[in-house]
Motif scaffolding. Structure first.
Motif, mmCIF file in Angstrom:
data_model
loop_
_atom_site.group_PDB
_atom_site.id
_atom_site.type_symbol
_atom_site.label_atom_id
_atom_site.label_comp_id
_atom_site.label_asym_id
_atom_site.label_seq_id
_atom_site.Cartn_x
_atom_site.Cartn_y
_atom_site.Cartn_z
ATOM 1 N N GLU A 102 0.985 -1.192 0.107
ATOM 2 C CA GLU A 102 -0.005 -0.039 -0.128
ATOM 3 C C GLU A 102 0.834 1.253 -0.004
ATOM 4 O OE1 GLU A 102 -0.566 -2.627 2.233
ATOM 5 O OE2 GLU A 102 -2.417 -3.289 1.118
ATOM 6 N N VAL A 103 2.019 1.304 0.473
ATOM 7 C CA VAL A 103 2.905 2.381 0.674
ATOM 8 C C VAL A 103 4.110 2.179 -0.003
ATOM 9 C CG1 VAL A 103 1.962 3.212 2.814
ATOM 10 C CG2 VAL A 103 3.863 1.635 2.916
ATOM 11 N N GLN A 105 5.334 3.095 -3.129
ATOM 12 C CA GLN A 105 5.868 4.187 -3.782
ATOM 13 C C GLN A 105 6.687 5.029 -2.915
ATOM 14 O OE1 GLN A 105 2.761 5.842 -6.223
ATOM 15 N NE2 GLN A 105 3.263 4.528 -8.106
ATOM 16 N N THR A 106 6.043 5.464 -1.588
ATOM 17 C CA THR A 106 6.511 6.235 -0.762
ATOM 18 C C THR A 106 7.606 5.481 0.032
ATOM 19 O OG1 THR A 106 4.164 6.925 -0.127
ATOM 20 C CG2 THR A 106 5.937 7.492 1.365
ATOM 21 N N ALA A 107 7.739 4.167 0.106
ATOM 22 C CA ALA A 107 8.881 3.685 0.676
ATOM 23 C C ALA A 107 10.052 3.690 -0.140
ATOM 24 C CB ALA A 107 8.451 2.059 0.898
ATOM 25 N N GLU A 108 9.737 3.475 -1.636
ATOM 26 C CA GLU A 108 10.777 3.565 -2.332
ATOM 27 C C GLU A 108 11.395 4.823 -2.378
ATOM 28 O OE1 GLU A 108 9.342 1.928 -6.101
ATOM 29 O OE2 GLU A 108 9.402 -0.058 -5.522
ATOM 30 N N GLN A 109 10.691 5.986 -2.625
ATOM 31 C CA GLN A 109 11.336 7.268 -2.501
ATOM 32 C C GLN A 109 12.257 7.658 -1.294
ATOM 33 O OE1 GLN A 109 7.627 9.592 -2.925
ATOM 34 N NE2 GLN A 109 7.590 9.463 -5.040
ATOM 35 N N LEU A 110 11.568 7.052 0.049
ATOM 36 C CA LEU A 110 12.171 7.361 1.210
ATOM 37 C C LEU A 110 13.667 6.605 1.293
ATOM 38 C CD1 LEU A 110 9.257 6.909 3.874
ATOM 39 C CD2 LEU A 110 10.695 8.942 3.628
ATOM 40 N N SER A 151 13.218 1.172 9.884
ATOM 41 C CA SER A 151 11.984 1.981 10.130
ATOM 42 C C SER A 151 12.226 3.261 10.962
ATOM 43 C CB SER A 151 10.879 0.828 10.968
ATOM 44 O OG SER A 151 10.552 -0.043 10.073
ATOM 45 N N LEU A 154 14.125 5.741 8.680
ATOM 46 C CA LEU A 154 12.921 6.464 7.498
ATOM 47 C C LEU A 154 11.871 7.018 8.203
ATOM 48 C CD1 LEU A 154 12.648 3.444 5.133
ATOM 49 C CD2 LEU A 154 14.044 5.508 5.100
ATOM 50 N N ALA A 156 9.338 5.814 9.370
ATOM 51 C CA ALA A 156 8.033 5.320 8.798
ATOM 52 C C ALA A 156 8.114 3.642 8.683
ATOM 53 C CB ALA A 156 7.848 5.837 7.359
ATOM 54 N N VAL A 158 7.376 0.959 6.533
ATOM 55 C CA VAL A 158 7.137 0.980 5.308
ATOM 56 C C VAL A 158 7.648 -0.632 4.775
ATOM 57 C CG1 VAL A 158 6.977 2.930 4.579
ATOM 58 C CG2 VAL A 158 9.008 2.006 4.620
#
Length: 195
Positions: A102-103, A105-110, A151, A154, A156, A158
């Motif tokens: 679910e996250v 894309q955000t995780a890859e960016q982070l 975690s 980051l 977050a 993810v």
């Protein structure tokens, strides 16, 4: 005056002759039109299903049948301290992360932005580790600590799972003064009774 009744066979024949016969080309044309429309309907139906499947695949990101994406962080090395009692003296392995879908894309960016900080924090964690962390066959405790550290770095949650591959363990060489009662690679040795 007697009225003559018509013969039933004559009446039937007259009716048959009186009804116009369908033109011979009309039944063939009707069959052709039915087949043509059936083919068109089938083609449109297949095309519609194909378009729906493609749109669904694009909307889910085409992530390979719903599997969470994985990211490779790189190869890491562990070296035990000299006074360690563990038979594991060193380890070389590759760390991969399975991201929460679910996250993703955000995780890859982070991870892209914080790649070097994450690698540094993993190396710091490995400097605090000991050989016993690598004796566990599934490396559960080490994976959990890596996941918590990443975690935290980051800020977050993810990561679904930490995956360790290409694990190569270096065994400690026993010191010369150590007593060896059981030879290595012997699964079972009976103790000899003492006299």
């Amino acid at each position: 005056m007697a009225e003559s009744k018509p013969n039933p066979t004559e009446t039937e024949g007259a009716e048959i002759e009186a009804s116009p016969a369908p033109p011979p080309g009309r039944t063939w044309l009707f069959k052709l039109a039915t087949r043509r429309w059936l083919g068109i309907f089938l083609g449109v139906s297949l095309l519609t299903h194909g378009v729906v499947l493609v749109c669904y695949g694009l909307s889910t990101g085409g992530s390979g049948a719903g599997l969470p994406p994985e990211v490779t962080l790189g190869e890491f090395t562990f070296t035990a301290e000299d006074e360690s009692d563990s038979p594991v003296a060193s380890a070389v392995f590759t760390v991969h992360l399975s991201l929460i879908a679910e996250v993703a894309q955000t995780a890859e960016q982070l991870l892209q932005v914080n790649k070097f900080r994450v690698q540094q924090d993993i190396e710091e964690l490995l400097r605090q580790a000991h050989g016993g962390d690598f004796e566990d066959t599934d490396l559960g405790d080490l994976k959990h600590r890596l996941q918590e550290q990443i975690s935290e770095t980051l800020s977050a949650r993810v990561i679904a799972q930490v995956i360790i591959t290409d694990l190569q363990l270096g065994r400690a060489v026993p010191s010369e003064g150590a007593d060896e009662e059981i030879p290595p690679n012997v699964p079972w040795v009976e103790a000899e009774p003492s006299s």
